[in-house]
Design an enzyme around this catalytic site. Sequence first.
Site, short mmCIF file in Angstrom:
data_model
loop_
_atom_site.label_atom_id
_atom_site.label_comp_id
_atom_site.label_asym_id
_atom_site.label_seq_id
_atom_site.Cartn_x
_atom_site.Cartn_y
_atom_site.Cartn_z
N ARG A 179 0.85 -1.20 0.00
CA ARG A 179 0.00 0.00 0.00
C ARG A 179 0.88 1.25 0.00
O ARG A 179 1.36 1.68 1.05
CB ARG A 179 -0.91 -0.01 1.23
CG ARG A 179 -2.18 0.82 1.04
CD ARG A 179 -2.91 1.02 2.35
NE ARG A 179 -2.16 1.93 3.19
CZ ARG A 179 -2.08 1.84 4.52
NH1 ARG A 179 -2.70 0.88 5.17
NH2 ARG A 179 -1.36 2.70 5.22
N TYR A 222 3.57 5.14 10.68
CA TYR A 222 3.81 3.72 11.01
C TYR A 222 4.48 2.91 9.89
O TYR A 222 5.05 1.86 10.17
CB TYR A 222 2.50 3.04 11.45
CG TYR A 222 1.36 3.17 10.45
CD1 TYR A 222 1.26 2.29 9.38
CD2 TYR A 222 0.40 4.17 10.58
CE1 TYR A 222 0.22 2.41 8.47
CE2 TYR A 222 -0.63 4.29 9.67
CZ TYR A 222 -0.72 3.41 8.61
OH TYR A 222 -1.73 3.52 7.71
N HIS A 232 -3.84 4.77 4.39
CA HIS A 232 -4.97 3.83 4.33
C HIS A 232 -6.16 4.50 3.64
O HIS A 232 -6.74 3.98 2.70
CB HIS A 232 -5.34 3.38 5.74
CG HIS A 232 -6.65 2.66 5.80
ND1 HIS A 232 -6.82 1.41 5.26
CD2 HIS A 232 -7.85 3.03 6.30
CE1 HIS A 232 -8.08 1.03 5.43
NE2 HIS A 232 -8.72 2.00 6.05
#
Length: 360
Positions: free
Chosen positions: A256, A269, A260
């Site tokens: 990814r 993160y 998100h």
Amino acid sequence: MTFVAHFAVCYTQILNAEAKICGELPEFAKSAQTLREFYKIMLLTRLFDQRAISLQRTGKMGTYAPVNGQEAIGTAIGHALEKDDIFIPYYRDYAAQLQRGVSLHEILAYWGGDERGNNYVKTCHDPGICVPIASQCLHAAGIAFALKYKNTKNIALVALGDGATSEGDFYEAINVAGAWQLPLVFVINNNQWAISVPLNKQTKCETLAQKAIAGGFTGEQVDGNDILALRQVIGEAITKARQGKGPSLIEAISYRLSHHTTADDATRYQPEAEVKEARNKEPLIRFKQFLFDQKILTEELEQEIQKSCTEEVNAEVDKFLHMPKPQVTSAFDYHFATFPDYLIEQRATAIEEEENNALS
Ligand SMILES: Cc1ncc(C[n+]2csc(CCOP(=O)(O)OP(=O)(O)O)c2C)c(N)n1
């Protein structure tokens, strides 16, 4: 002690990260036109993605789930399905949806909180984007059951993320797909993250593909950044389902390369080095390089494709921005066949408030 069963999970890659062919070239890859089409869809999806993020950032659209780095998966799905098959998407499947006839402005309307974004004018038999994680797997099992029960030759294909494979709904769908030998293909976009949860905290399984084995059918891995391998493996699973040979599960390994959603900050993160490495493996750059190496693309042709994709995105964004305002009642009208009393009251209040606002 004797072994009573043996299982294996295979992995397919045809075009590696260095844009070199490392497997057998499938028949479809001999058509320059098909390969250019793949490129166009991946590029269109990427440009669309960038515009959608800008629309959200400038307050013209709601929260949006980007698909950067995962465009090859949807491109392969959309290309491999037949029109009358049923595609049950999750929220990173724009590349597949646009090939199914879903308009980009419908997708934007969806993320704009507009119910018309769920009402696909040209593809009304595909369900809308599913956000409740993994619930679409059970919808897909039901749909696949219906296709089998009605003796059609059509199949269902459901897409999901790696995090979705930890949900009960997923396991139930896997079980029923195997037990009833449903014409159903599961495609997992293993982009390594479920919001901020990395794969190694999600599961102790070596592969997600092996989860199909518990359902009694095969699961396999494919390079999710390799459009050629994806199209090949997904195509084979669809053919198998169409021939009445039951379900399959495909784990597409991707990354990814985005937040998100636009409501997230992945830099908090995702380790920088990991992201850097993933960028080197992303699907569009390697495929473009391959097409140039094969002389299937030239600078001139590539610019033409860029231009037509940009124009298409511009036109669709324009359509979205000029959609007439939705009816206030649309927030109520598609949830229940029969309204509960409290919603009848709320709906009436909403209409009244809208009328009062129009007068003031
Ligand atoms: C049933 C359910 N639980 C929790 C959520 C909140 N949620 C939204 S996206 C997400 C992570 C999903 O990760 P994954 O399945 O890996 O898909 P990805 O977003 O990485 O493509 C979660 C937990 C939800 N939408 N639905």
